[in-house]
Design a protein around this motif. Structure first.
Motif, PDB file in Angstrom:
ATOM      1  N   GLN A   1     -53.902 -87.863  36.336  1.00  0.00           N
ATOM      2  CA  GLN A   1     -52.843 -88.188  37.362  1.00  0.00           C
ATOM      3  C   GLN A   1     -53.667 -88.547  38.934  1.00  0.00           C
ATOM      4  O   GLN A   1     -54.341 -87.832  39.128  1.00  0.00           O
ATOM      5  CB  GLN A   1     -51.712 -86.817  37.857  1.00  0.00           C
ATOM      6  N   VAL A   2     -53.345 -89.309  39.506  1.00  0.00           N
ATOM      7  CA  VAL A   2     -54.152 -89.733  40.757  1.00  0.00           C
ATOM      8  C   VAL A   2     -53.097 -88.917  41.577  1.00  0.00           C
ATOM      9  O   VAL A   2     -52.207 -87.897  41.782  1.00  0.00           O
ATOM     10  CB  VAL A   2     -53.251 -90.917  41.331  1.00  0.00           C
ATOM     11  N   GLN A   3     -54.882 -88.190  42.709  1.00  0.00           N
ATOM     12  CA  GLN A   3     -54.426 -87.738  43.698  1.00  0.00           C
ATOM     13  C   GLN A   3     -55.208 -88.152  44.502  1.00  0.00           C
ATOM     14  O   GLN A   3     -56.514 -88.335  44.462  1.00  0.00           O
ATOM     15  CB  GLN A   3     -54.975 -85.788  43.635  1.00  0.00           C
TER      16      GLN A   3
ATOM     17  N   SER B   1     -58.901 -89.130  43.641  1.00  0.00           N
ATOM     18  CA  SER B   1     -58.963 -89.401  42.191  1.00  0.00           C
ATOM     19  C   SER B   1     -57.949 -89.275  41.504  1.00  0.00           C
ATOM     20  O   SER B   1     -56.872 -89.693  41.556  1.00  0.00           O
ATOM     21  CB  SER B   1     -59.418 -87.509  41.960  1.00  0.00           C
ATOM     22  N   GLY B   2     -58.597 -89.246  40.017  1.00  0.00           N
ATOM     23  CA  GLY B   2     -57.478 -90.188  38.938  1.00  0.00           C
ATOM     24  C   GLY B   2     -57.366 -91.015  38.337  1.00  0.00           C
ATOM     25  O   GLY B   2     -56.366 -91.721  37.677  1.00  0.00           O
ATOM     26  N   SER B   3     -57.339 -92.092  38.869  1.00  0.00           N
ATOM     27  CA  SER B   3     -57.766 -93.633  38.815  1.00  0.00           C
ATOM     28  C   SER B   3     -59.276 -94.336  37.703  1.00  0.00           C
ATOM     29  O   SER B   3     -59.719 -93.670  38.281  1.00  0.00           O
ATOM     30  CB  SER B   3     -58.010 -94.412  39.937  1.00  0.00           C
ATOM     31  N   SER B   4     -58.313 -94.653  36.403  1.00  0.00           N
ATOM     32  CA  SER B   4     -59.749 -94.516  35.984  1.00  0.00           C
ATOM     33  C   SER B   4     -60.253 -95.643  36.206  1.00  0.00           C
ATOM     34  O   SER B   4     -61.999 -96.007  35.414  1.00  0.00           O
ATOM     35  CB  SER B   4     -59.535 -94.982  33.946  1.00  0.00           C
TER      36      SER B   4
ATOM     37  N   TYR C   1     -50.315 -94.192  46.695  1.00  0.00           N
ATOM     38  CA  TYR C   1     -50.407 -92.999  46.088  1.00  0.00           C
ATOM     39  C   TYR C   1     -50.858 -93.016  47.549  1.00  0.00           C
ATOM     40  O   TYR C   1     -51.587 -93.562  48.311  1.00  0.00           O
ATOM     41  CB  TYR C   1     -51.811 -92.913  44.965  1.00  0.00           C
TER      42      TYR C   1
END
Length: 115
Positions: free
Chosen positions: A1-3, A25-28, A104
């Motif tokens: 999950q992107v934050q 964060s949270g982006s592969s 986001y």
């Protein structure tokens, strides 16, 4: 999950400086662009500065020479160094991160420039 989370806002006198941080964060596969936007009451949200994964940058004319955007890829953090602040820089500053999945936004951080 992107934050996406901003920090570093506050109250500063005209001519002063602030540094904003954006932790994404949270982006592969990372984010290919991260930007700072701002919105003052009654105004639309405008781009302030943008940096790509290749470290190309773009600035609004109103902040050129005063603001500097940079990124620390190891920390997945983008910074906005703001110098020579003016009352007209007062706004909520938002971080926007873009990857292949979409766009986001963070919740924003208030910057107030006032004596």
């Amino acid at each position: 999950q992107v934050q996406v989370v901003e920090s570093g806002g506050g109250l500063v006198q005209p001519g002063g400086s602030l540094r904003l941080s954006c932790a994404a964060s949270g982006s592969s596969y990372g984010f290919y662009a991260i930007g700072w936007y701002r919105q003052a009451p009654g105004n639309k949200r405008d781009m302030v500065a943008l940096i790509t994964s290749g470290s190309s940058t773009n600035y609004a004319d109103s902040v050129k020479g005063r603001f500097t955007i940079s990124r620390d890829n190891a920390k997945n953090t983008v910074y906005l160094q703001m110098n020579s602040l003016k009352p007209e820089d007062t706004a909520v500053y938002y971080c926007r991160a873009t990857n292949t999945g979409g766009v986001y936004w963070g919740p924003g951080t208030q910057v107030t420039v006032s004596s």
